[in-house]
Enzyme design. Structure first.
Site, short mmCIF file in Angstrom:
data_model
loop_
_atom_site.label_atom_id
_atom_site.label_comp_id
_atom_site.label_asym_id
_atom_site.label_seq_id
_atom_site.Cartn_x
_atom_site.Cartn_y
_atom_site.Cartn_z
N ASN A 278 0.83 -1.20 0.00
CA ASN A 278 0.00 0.00 0.00
C ASN A 278 0.87 1.26 0.00
O ASN A 278 0.39 2.36 0.24
CB ASN A 278 -0.93 -0.01 1.20
CG ASN A 278 -1.97 1.07 1.10
OD1 ASN A 278 -2.52 1.29 0.02
ND2 ASN A 278 -2.19 1.78 2.19
N CYS B 182 -0.36 8.38 6.12
CA CYS B 182 -0.20 7.08 6.75
C CYS B 182 -1.57 6.45 6.94
O CYS B 182 -2.57 7.16 7.06
CB CYS B 182 0.44 7.23 8.13
SG CYS B 182 2.05 8.01 8.07
N HIS C 217 -13.81 13.95 -7.02
CA HIS C 217 -12.51 14.30 -6.44
C HIS C 217 -12.15 15.76 -6.71
O HIS C 217 -11.19 16.28 -6.15
CB HIS C 217 -11.41 13.38 -6.96
CG HIS C 217 -11.67 11.95 -6.61
ND1 HIS C 217 -12.36 11.10 -7.45
CD2 HIS C 217 -11.40 11.24 -5.49
CE1 HIS C 217 -12.46 9.92 -6.86
NE2 HIS C 217 -11.90 9.98 -5.68
C1 LIG Z 1 -4.63 -4.38 -0.87
O1 LIG Z 1 -3.85 -5.45 -1.36
C2 LIG Z 1 -3.06 -5.15 -2.47
C3 LIG Z 1 -2.36 -6.40 -2.90
O2 LIG Z 1 -1.74 -7.05 -1.84
C4 LIG Z 1 -2.14 -4.00 -2.19
O3 LIG Z 1 -1.44 -3.64 -3.33
C5 LIG Z 1 -2.94 -2.83 -1.67
O4 LIG Z 1 -2.10 -1.76 -1.39
C6 LIG Z 1 -3.73 -3.25 -0.47
N1 LIG Z 1 -4.46 -2.11 0.05
C7 LIG Z 1 -4.26 -1.63 1.26
C8 LIG Z 1 -5.03 -0.42 1.64
O5 LIG Z 1 -3.48 -2.14 2.03
#
Ligand SMILES: *[C@@H]1O[C@H](CO)[C@@H](O)[C@H](O)[C@H]1NC(C)=O
Ligand SMILES: *[C@@H]1O[C@H](CO)[C@@H](O)[C@H](O)[C@H]1NC(C)=O
Ligand SMILES: *[C@@H]1O[C@H](CO)[C@@H](O)[C@H](O)[C@H]1NC(C)=O
Ligand SMILES: *[C@@H]1O[C@H](CO)[C@@H](O)[C@H](O)[C@H]1NC(C)=O
Ligand SMILES: *[C@@H]1O[C@H](CO)[C@@H](O)[C@H](O)[C@H]1NC(C)=O
Ligand SMILES: *[C@@H]1O[C@H](CO)[C@@H](O)[C@H](O)[C@H]1NC(C)=O
Length: 779
Positions: free
Chosen positions: A130, A536, A715
């Site tokens: 993420n 964050c 947005h």
């Molecule tokens: C959700 O999972 C995907 C793949 O693992 C990742 O790229 C993405 O950032 C994740 N979203 C969050 C908010 O963690």
């Protein structure tokens, strides 16, 4: 005398341990606040630099005190490590009017964030994390020059503090593979042809690092875990052969992470010239283990990433130690280095002062600071100096997690196991269901709706905060939220919208709101992870079997429904999205946790239906986002993700209409999975990339369910005119049947102001009405 012997003792203590990278934000997000204050003009550049230097120094000291031998430097960043590399190479796009010299904050932050006169560079997801990076914009005319000495400066800074570090650079090939052709450059421009232009700058950096005393250097080449064709693999061979003589006299680590390294890439990697060590993610890359066992080159260092940098769970030290001991047999005792699976950037910072978790759950966890200690404990144990007390405390915590009744709920385990291998679908097909629903709902053609949230005012946030802090009573809270819902309902009736929402004034966040009401979830006070720049997120932790003790949304949804005769949508977050936006258990497969969440949401859907809610929206914002890195794993993922969604609504009547919403339009490659979700209506973000979404239907994909591609971009504060919206709807009608099209904005309205929302929705409704009239007279 004492001093000297302490020193010797300290050096001996430094077993072969390594950390790939470390979070920058600080345990209390110190960097975030320093950055934002600087951007707002409330503090000087010197203040920002001071906070940053203090953070770096405390991180180096912490790793050094823990006994880590190979401590990284240059993993700090004011914004992003890819942008830092762009700065190092002087690859500033011309629109920033940079005229050479060392790149300063003004140029750096305009590239990162844009300003009133120039847009930012594009940002995209860093592999499957993420974290988001700033995408380099390259082409044949870029004038590369050595324009940021940050890597060398940070190495020297650590050295002055008495810490000899391993400077980390984004490797030259991954840098190019993650770039895009600049505007005006042909899409087919071979970015790898720029290697010859950037390697001379890498050589300058290496020479300066050597001169400053560096003896070890790390190149991050994470693209080696992707599905790369031969010609891209050759670029690695070529690049490191070219760097070989500059690298002589140095130990060189090429670090990979996030998945296993495919066999061909492994062959290329381990044959690279001038490289003395290879780093692998052995948590996600278990297949790499076989390659290491069969063909790891002799005489090279293996950096074994056994401590997971992507989650918050304490390592199973006994299991890791056994694995490391087996690897020692393969590569030799003095060539094995214990490491993290990737940079610790992707986990929370420090558990030490965490206040919201109880001691039992805390004992199961390790954030970045604790992971550093784990790495060192493993390295010490390998060298024969096992800290028995630390290992037995860890074993006890692992055992308590396995046996805790807070983790295991047998009824849930049984129910979710029963779902596997079977199919769950509503008995009637979507066209028959839509007919049944229309009889009940009696909607006009091109029905209008919104996605869910309405503007969240300062006053609303205050009410929620004070209720949470027990400063206002439950009655006061309910009265305030009820008042807000009434306002939102009246507004929608005045606007003559067909299917209403309650506006979600009671919700802080679309995952946290549900997580807080489900069993098996825990929340931290400070478990922040950098998403981009100063931004964050604080993901919930799913530690146990998930169940729903009681209804979560029925109270507010039925209250809202009682205020109007029009259909009021029940609003839920789907299982895949709840899963993807949380830290997930590592003691069972992801799909198992997802099925458990699906069952909890299913209970909620059925309770909403019983309470008389006839339209229920189950958002799956993260369905596409959750796609695994490697194509070979997509089908398996999509299968259980889509199955989980269907489970949530398999038990309801034909006349109950299920909506879902997705926050992206680029789903052409997974359109068949979207259809397979079998929702009655799907609303999708669309207005920022009109053609992309509609092209899939133009190409002949049959879509029989209801569909609402967003007709305007929420947005932006801009208010679209009715004509503009009508234009968009007409474009959609050219490829979609009149009787399946819905009219709605792109996304929830939470971040907008009422002064923007009212006129925009007014124009949306008049556009829909104008086209209805037009269609009626054309008949
Ligand atoms: C959700 O999972 C995907 C793949 O693992 C990742 O790229 C993405 O950032 C994740 N979203 C969050 C908010 O963690
Ligand atoms: C915007 O960024 C450009 C490029 O860095 C800079 O020259 C300019 O001064 C900035 N403008 C404002 C208003 O900050
Ligand atoms: C760059 O320079 C041009 C020409 O002087 C000017 O029009 C433009 O506004 C400048 N851009 C930025 C971002 O400062
Ligand atoms: C590179 O330098 C040349 C000559 O100074 C200039 O014309 C060109 O615009 C520069 N390229 C970029 C991308 O700034
Ligand atoms: C934890 O709290 C103690 C006491 O307030 C403080 O001295 C220490 O610096 C904190 N540690 C971190 C990592 O925030
Ligand atoms: C859907 O079901 C109805 C009623 O059972 C049936 O008449 C119709 O042919 C089915 N449509 C499709 C596309 O399968």
């Amino acid at each position: 005398m004492r001093l000297i012997s302490d020193c010797v003792f300290l050096m001996d203590r430094k077993m072969a341990s390594h950390i790939v990278g470390y979070p920058r934000m600080g345990p209390k997000r110190e960097l975030k606040f320093a950055l934002e204050s600087f951007w707002d003009g409330k503090s000087a550049a010197e203040d920002l630099k001071k906070v940053s230097a203090d953070l770096r120094s405390s991180i180096w000291k912490q790793m050094s005190d823990a006994g880590i031998k190979y401590i990284p430097s240059n993993t700090f960043s004011y914004y992003d490590q890819m942008l830092d590399t762009t700065a190092m190479l002087g690859a500033v796009p011309s629109r920033y009017n940079w005229t050479g010299g060392e790149i300063e904050f003004s140029t750096y932050f305009s590239m990162a964030r844009g300003n009133a006169s120039v847009p930012a560079m594009e940002m995209t997801k860093w592999f499957d994390t993420n974290y988001h990076f700033i995408v380099p914009e390259l082409g044949p005319d870029v004038n590369f020059s050595y324009a940021s000495h940050k890597a060398v400066d940070e190495y020297k800074e650590a050295k002055a503090l008495g810490v000899d570090t391993v400077p980390v650079l984004v490797g030259p090939v991954s840098y190019l593979l993650l770039s895009k052709p600049a505007k005006g450059v042909e899409k087919s421009f071979p970015l790898l042809s720029l290697l010859d232009k950037i390697l001379p700058i890498y050589k300058e950096v290496i020479a300066e690092l050597k001169a400053a005393g560096a003896s070890f250097i790390q190149f991050d080449e994470p693209t080696l875990v992707l599905d790369l064709e031969a010609q891209k693999l050759e670029a690695f061979t070529k690049a490191y052969a070219d760097l070989e003589s500059s690298l002589s006299g140095l130990n060189v680590l090429v670090q990979t992470y996030f998945a296993d390294v495919p066999a061909e890439a492994f062959k290329t990697l381990t044959a690279l010239k001038g490289v003395t060590g290879f780093g692998f993610d052995l948590v996600r890359g278990t297949k790499t283990l076989d390659l290491i066992k069969s063909s790891f080159p002799s005489g090279k260092y293996l950096f074994a990433g056994v401590v997971d940098g992507r989650n918050i769970w304490a390592n199973d030290l006994a299991a890791s130690l056994a694995l490391l001991q087996s690897l020692e047999g393969v590569v030799g005792k003095d060539k094995l280095v214990v490491s993290t699976s990737c940079s610790l950037l992707h986990t929370a910072v420090d558990l030490i002062n965490e206040t919201k978790l109880d001691d039992e759950i805390k004992s199961w966890l390790a954030f970045a600071a604790q992971k550093v200690v784990e790495v060192n404990a493993l390295a010490k144990a390998l060298s024969g100096a096992k800290d028995e007390a630390f290992f037995s405390a860890n074993a006890a915590a692992q055992a308590s997690r396995k046996s805790s009744p807070r983790v295991t709920n047998e009824a849930v385990q049984k129910a979710s196991a029963a779902l596997q291998g079977s199919d769950h679908r509503r008995a009637t097909n979507v066209s028959a269901r839509l007919d049944a629903q229309q009889k009940k709902l009696n909607l006009p053609i091109l029905p209008t709706t919104t996605i869910g949230s309405f503007p969240q005012t300062v006053e609303l946030r205050r009410v929620r905060r004070e209720y949470k802090a027990k400063k206002i009573s439950e009655e006061e809270y309910v009265a305030a939220i009820t008042e807000e819902i009434k306002k939102v309902v009246e507004l929608q009736e005045d606007l003559d919208i067909d299917v209403l929402v309650h506006g979600e004034p009671e919700r802080n966040d679309m995952v946290e709101y549900f997580g807080e009401q489900l069993s098996g979830f825990a929340f931290t006070a400070n478990g922040w992870v950098q998403s981009y720049g100063s931004r964050c997120v604080k993901p919930p932790i799913i530690y146990g079997d998930v169940s729903r003790p009681k209804a979560m949304t029925v109270f507010w949804s039925s209250k809202a429904q009682s205020m109007t005769k029009r259909p009021m949508k029940g609003m839920l977050t789907g299982p895949v999205t709840i899963l993807n936006w949380s830290f997930v258990r590592n003691d069972q497969p992801r799909f198992e946790t997802c099925y458990q969440i699906a069952l909890a949401i299913k209970d909620e859907v059925e309770d909403l239906e019983k309470a008389g809610i006839t339209v229920i929206q189950i958002d799956e914002a993260a369905l596409r986002e959750g796609l695994p890195l490697r194509k070979s794993e997509h089908a398996f993922y999509l299968n259980w993700a889509v199955h989980s969604f269907r489970i949530t609504n398999v038990g309801i009547q034909d006349t109950t209409q299920i909506h879902t919403h997705m926050c992206y339009s680029n789903f052409n490659d997974i359109i068949h999975s979207i259809i397979d979700m079998d929702a009655d209506v799907i609303t999708i973000e669309n207005s920022r990339s009109d053609e992309k979404l509609l092209s899939v239907f133009r190409e002949g994909v049959k879509y029989g369910a209801g569909i609402g591609p967003g007709v305007y971009d929420i947005h932006s504060p801009r208010i679209p005119s009715a004509e503009e919206i009508a234009d968009r709807v007409n474009k959609m009608l050219a490829v979609l049947d009149t009787n399946i099209l819905w009219v709605n904005p792109d996304c929830g309205l939470k971040t907008r102001k009422y002064t923007e929302v009212k006129p925009a929705l007014q124009n949306m409704v008049s556009a829909a009405k104008a086209i209805r009239t037009q269609l009626a007279s054309a008949k």
